[in-house]
Design a protein around this motif. Structure first.
Motif, short mmCIF file in Angstrom:
data_model
loop_
_atom_site.label_atom_id
_atom_site.label_comp_id
_atom_site.label_asym_id
_atom_site.label_seq_id
_atom_site.Cartn_x
_atom_site.Cartn_y
_atom_site.Cartn_z
N GLU A 17 -11.37 -7.45 -21.91
CA GLU A 17 -11.37 -9.12 -21.79
C GLU A 17 -11.68 -9.02 -20.09
O GLU A 17 -12.52 -9.94 -19.46
N GLU A 20 -15.03 -7.82 -19.20
CA GLU A 20 -15.93 -9.19 -19.87
C GLU A 20 -15.99 -10.21 -18.54
O GLU A 20 -16.98 -10.94 -18.09
N PHE A 57 -15.60 -1.37 -27.78
CA PHE A 57 -15.60 -2.61 -27.92
C PHE A 57 -16.54 -3.58 -27.23
O PHE A 57 -17.34 -4.32 -27.74
N LEU A 58 -16.80 -3.28 -25.86
CA LEU A 58 -17.56 -3.96 -25.05
C LEU A 58 -19.17 -3.70 -25.53
O LEU A 58 -20.08 -4.59 -25.41
N GLU A 59 -19.15 -2.49 -25.92
CA GLU A 59 -20.59 -1.91 -25.95
C GLU A 59 -20.83 -2.67 -27.47
O GLU A 59 -22.07 -3.20 -27.57
N SER A 60 -19.92 -2.79 -28.42
CA SER A 60 -20.13 -3.48 -29.67
C SER A 60 -20.77 -4.95 -29.51
O SER A 60 -21.36 -5.42 -30.12
N LYS A 61 -20.25 -5.70 -28.35
CA LYS A 61 -20.54 -7.14 -28.03
C LYS A 61 -21.86 -6.93 -27.40
O LYS A 61 -22.10 -8.16 -26.94
N LEU A 63 -22.37 -6.01 -24.28
CA LEU A 63 -22.08 -6.21 -22.80
C LEU A 63 -22.48 -5.03 -21.96
O LEU A 63 -22.84 -4.98 -20.88
N SER A 77 -29.07 -7.85 -19.95
CA SER A 77 -28.96 -8.99 -20.90
C SER A 77 -30.12 -9.75 -20.80
O SER A 77 -30.44 -10.46 -19.76
#
Lengths: 478, 478
Positions: A17, A20, A57-61, A63, A77
Motif C-alpha cells: 500500500e 502504491e 501483489f503490486l504486480e498482480s495489480k 502497477l 500505465s
C-alpha cells in the motif's frame, strides 16, 4: 535458497500500500527501478517472503513489473497515456524520390555544442562500452602481424563473421560465416542489396513513415518507391501490400520489420512469416533492415523475416552502429541467393571494409562482452523510453498522440493538425533542441504534423527541460 | 664543417676505379646504396674530400647518382635495358563496361599463404610504420571523449582535413580544410565524384591501359567509356582526346595523371596544364586520381592537374591506402565546384567515414611523422623498382618490353605477341606466383600479351626466384 513461497502475512499488504501511494504521488515514476527483494526486506525489517509477496501483489495489480535478471520496475500505465498515432492513407502513385534538401537542413546544425539532440536515433555514448572497446582495439592491433594496416578480404574478417553467425542464433537464424558479407555500416549493406536486386526505374515497396536514408538509397539507384501504410504497433498492412504488388509492378521490398524507425512498430512473428511466404510465392526479394532488433524491451529477441526465409529471397542487413560503435562503421548483410551479386558490388564500391575496426569488434565479441553490454543497454533504453513518454504526456497538449515502442530508440509524435512540424523544428533549434520533423520520413509530403523524438540520450534535467520547451512551443499553435 | 672542396689527389681516381669495377661485375647492383662519404673515408683511410671526389667523379660518368637527403646510389643504366612498351591504337567505339569475371578469378586466390604476390599495387607491410600508427591509434582513442565510437561528421575529421590541406602544398595545391571531403578510400572518392558529374548512359574518357577498379566504378554507374591511348612515359595523347570529345560526346574524364597504374607514366607539368586548359574551354570536368603522387623517385613531387584548375572543374581524389595504411580505408576528394553534390552522395551512401582511423591518421600526421615515412618509402620503392627491372632484363626474353617508372608501384611488361598473359597468370599460380594479366586493364580485350608486375614487396630471394620462374614460363611460348 530464499523462501519465496506465499503465505498469509498482514505485513505485505501494508508495505504494498505504501509503495502504491508513492506511485500515485509520482514519487516513484514509470520505469523507476524498485529496491531488490533483499534490500526491501532489510530496509523494512520484513522477511524475504513478505517483501516478495508485496511485489507480487503490486504486480498482480498491474502497477509494477518484473524484468528478467533485473528486478522490479514501476510499470508503464496506459491509463493516463496519450493515444497512438493514426495509420496514414495508402498512396495512388509510385513516385521518384527526392527529400534531401530538408534532411540536409535538419542535420546541418547538429554538431553544434550544447544542443539537446532528440533527432538522431543512436545511443548516448554514455551507454557504450568505451573502455572495453578501446582495449579490444589495442589487442586487435597487437594480435595482427600487420598491425591491421593490411587490406581485409572483400567478404570481411572471418572471426567477426563467425561471431555474427553465432549472434544470429538469437533471432532464429542459422547462417554460416560464409553466408555473411561485412559492410561499412547498414546503409552500405542496404545500398548493395538494393542494387543487387533492381535496375534503375524499378519500383520498390517501403513502409511509411520510414527512415529517410532509405529514400536516399532508392533515389541514388534511380528507383521509384511505393509507400505502404504501417501500423504503429504491428507494422505494414500485408494484405494491402499483396494488392499493391501487381498494381504498381513492385520488384522488391525494403522493410524495417523489428522496431521500425521512426514508428518503433514490430511485426509479430506470425506476420513476419505471412509476409515472407506471400513474397516467396511471387518470387519478390525482401531487404530486411534489422539494425534495431537487438534493442528489445521484452523477454525475448523478436524473430526476423530472414528466419522464415526458405528460398534465399530475404537479404538481411544489420550493423553494430546502433548497439555498440556508430563510428566504427561496421555492418553486414546475409544476402541469401544474391550473395555473388552483393560481393561483386562490394568489391566494386569499396574494395574491402576497415580492417582495424572489424578486428576490434571480432575481439570484443569473442570475449563474450557483447551480450552483457546488450543487457545493460536494453534496460537503459527501456527506462528512457518510459521516462520520455511520461514527459511527453506531461508537457504536450492532450490531443498529442505518441507511440509505445517495445524496442529501439524512437518515439513518433502526431500533433494537432494545425501544428507544422518543420516550423517546430526551426523554432526548437533556437532553443538548442534538435528534432526530426515528420516530412523527412516520407516522399509524399506527409506527416507535416508529426515528428520523431529519439530517446537515446540519458534522462537528465536538460532532456526534461527540452521536452517541456517542445511542449510549450507546440501549444503556441493553439 | 667538412672540407669538401676538390683538390688534386691521385687517391680519388683509384678508389673510383675500384668502385666502378664492383659495378661492372654487378657486385654493386643498380639501386644499391653506397657507403656515406664519411664511412667511405673511414673505411679506405682517405680524407673526406677524397671520398667526395671519388663519388663526384663516378657521378659525372653517370654510374652513380646522389639522392637528396639520402646519399649515393648505383645508377639505373638503360644501356642493357629492355625497350619501352608500345602505345596501343585508338578505339572506334564507346563501349559499355564489363570485365569483372576475369578480375574476380585473378584476385580470388590471392589470400592464400606463401604466394609471391606481384599482382597488388600496394606497399609491403614491412615498408609501413606499423608501430607508430598503432601508437597514433591508441593516442586518438585516449584523446577522444567518446573513444572514437561516435559518428564523425559527413565531411570528415577536421584535424585530418587540415593535415591533408597542408600536404597539398607539395603538389602545388592551396585547398582549405573546408574544400576537402574524407571518404572510405580513393575508390569511394572516385565513385562519388563520377556519380556527381554524370548520369547513366554518359560517356567518360579514361586512359588505356588503366586500373580495372576504374572500369568497375564506370560500370556500376551505368556509364560508357572511351579509352584514350597513353604513352608509357608521358601519359595520354591530349590532341587525340580533344578530337575524341565531340566525336564520342564525352561528358567527363577520369585520369591517373601521376604514376598511372599500370603504366607508371607521369604527365609532365606542362602537359597537365595543357589538359586542364583544354578541358576548361569545353567545360568538361576531370576526376584526377592521384593515389600514387607521393611515391616519386625524383627530386620533387610532380604537380597535379588540380594545381592548374581555375574553374573548379577538377575533382581531385587520393588516399592513404598506398602510402600509409591500406586497411584504414581513408581517402579524400577535393571536388572543386561539385562539393555540394559530392557531400550529398557521401551522406546518402555511407553516412560518414570511420571515426577511429580518421582520428589515428590525424594524430600521425600532426606529429610530423608522415614526411619522414614518405622519404623512407620513396627510397625503398625506387630501389625496388630498379631491382625488379634488372631482374626482368636478366630473366625475360630479349623481345620483352618494360616500363621505366619514375614513381609508384608497378612495371608494365609487353611480351612477344605469341604470349597469352591470362594463361601465364594461370600457369604462374601453380608456382604460387600472382600477376595481373593485361586484359583486366582494358574493356576491349586488349593487352593480351602484357601483364602488370608490382614491386611493392621487398626484394628477396623468393622475389628473384619468382621473376626467374615467370621468365622461364614466358620462354615456353617460343
Amino acid at each position: 535458497m530464499e523462501n519465496t513461497v506465499l503465505k498469509p502475512d498482514h505485513k505485505y499488504a501494508e508495505v504494498a500500500e505504501r509503495i502504491e501511494s508513492l506511485i500515485e504521488k509520482k514519487v516513484l515514476k514509470m520505469g523507476d527501478k524498485l529496491l531488490s527483494v533483499r534490500a526491501l526486506s532489510k530496509e523494512q525489517g520484513i522477511s524475504l517472503s513478505t517483501a516478495f509477496q508485496a511485489y507480487y501483489f503490486l504486480e498482480s495489480k498491474g502497477l509494477i513489473e518484473a524484468r528478467p535478471q533485473s528486478g522490479y520496475y514501476v510499470k508503464h500505465s496506459h491509463e493516463h497515456a496519450l493515444e497512438l498515432p493514426s495509420v496514414c492513407d495508402p498512396v495512388d502513385d509510385a513516385l521518384p524520390v527526392s527529400v534531401d534538401d530538408m534532411i540536409r537542413q535538419v542535420y546541418s546544425d547538429l554538431n553544434a555544442k550544447g544542443i539537446v539532440n532528440f533527432s538522431v536515433a543512436t545511443p548516448s555514448i554514455k551507454l557504450l562500452p568505451v573502455a572495453k572497446l578501446a582495449k579490444a582495439t589495442m589487442q586487435a592491433i597487437r594480435d595482427s602481424p600487420a598491425g591491421c594496416l593490411n587490406y581485409e578480404n572483400v567478404q570481411g574478417n572471418a572471426a567477426l563473421r563467425k561471431q555474427i553467425a553465432r549472434q544470429a542464433f538469437n533471432w532464429g537464424g542459422t547462417p554460416s560465416e560464409d553466408d555473411i558479407v561485412v559492410t561499412a555500416g547498414a546503409v552500405e549493406a542496404m545500398s548493395l542489396c538494393v542494387k543487387a536486386i533492381t535496375k534503375p526505374g524499378d519500383t520498390v515497396a517501403i513502409e511509411t513513415p520510414t527512415y529517410y536514408a532509405i529514400f536516399q538509397v532508392m533515389e541514388s539507384h534511380g528507383l521509384k518507391v511505393v509507400e505502404i501504410p504501417a501500423d504503429p504497433t504491428v507494422g505494414i498492412d500485408i494484405d494491402y501490400l499483396e494488392q499493391a504488388i501487381p498494381r504498381f509492378d513492385i520488384k522488391a521490398c525494403l522493410f524495417v520489420s523489428t522496431f521500425n524507425n521512426p514508428l518503433g512498430s514490430c511485426m509479430p512473428d506470425d506476420r513476419k512469416k505471412k509476409l515472407v511466404d506471400m513474397l516467396a510465392k511471387k518470387d519478390i526479394p525482401l531487404v530486411e533492415d534489422d539494425i534495431y532488433g537487438e534493442m528489445y524491451f521484452g523477454k525475448t529477441r523478436p524473430r526476423t523475416c530472414k528466419s522464415f526465409d526458405r528460398k534465399g529471397l530475404v537479404l538481411y542487413c544489420s550493423s553494430f552502429s546502433k548497439s555498440l560503435a556508430p563510428g566504427y562503421r561496421i555492418g553486414w548483410t546475409i544476402p541469401g541467393k544474391f550473395k555473388a551479386q552483393v560481393m561483386r558490388l562490394k568489391r566494386m564500391h569499396s574494395v574491402s571494409t576497415n580492417t582495424l575496426t572489424q578486428a576490434a569488434l571480432a575481439n570484443f565479441l569473442s570475449n563474450g562482452r557483447y551480450e552483457l553490454h546488450l543487457r545493460h543497454l536494453r534496460k537503459a533504453l527501456h527506462t528512457q523510453s518510459l521516462r520520455y513518454q511520461q514527459a511527453v504526456a506531461e508537457y504536450f497538449p492532450e490531443d498529442t498522440r505518441v507511440t509505445r515502442p517495445t524496442g529501439g530508440f524512437t518515439l513518433w509524435l502526431e500533433m494537432n493538425k494545425k501544428v507544422d512540424a518543420y516550423k517546430l523544428h526551426r523554432k526548437a533549434l533556437k532553443y538548442n533542441i534538435g528534432i526530426a520533423p515528420g516530412p523527412i520520413f516520407s516522399t509524399q509530403g506527409r506527416f507535416e504534423n508529426c515528428f520523431r523524438l529519439s530517446y537515446g540520450e540519458l534522462w537528465t534535467e536538460s532532456v526534461e527541460e527540452g521536452i517541456k520547451t517542445l511542449g510549450k512551443l507546440v501549444r503556441e499553435w493553439k
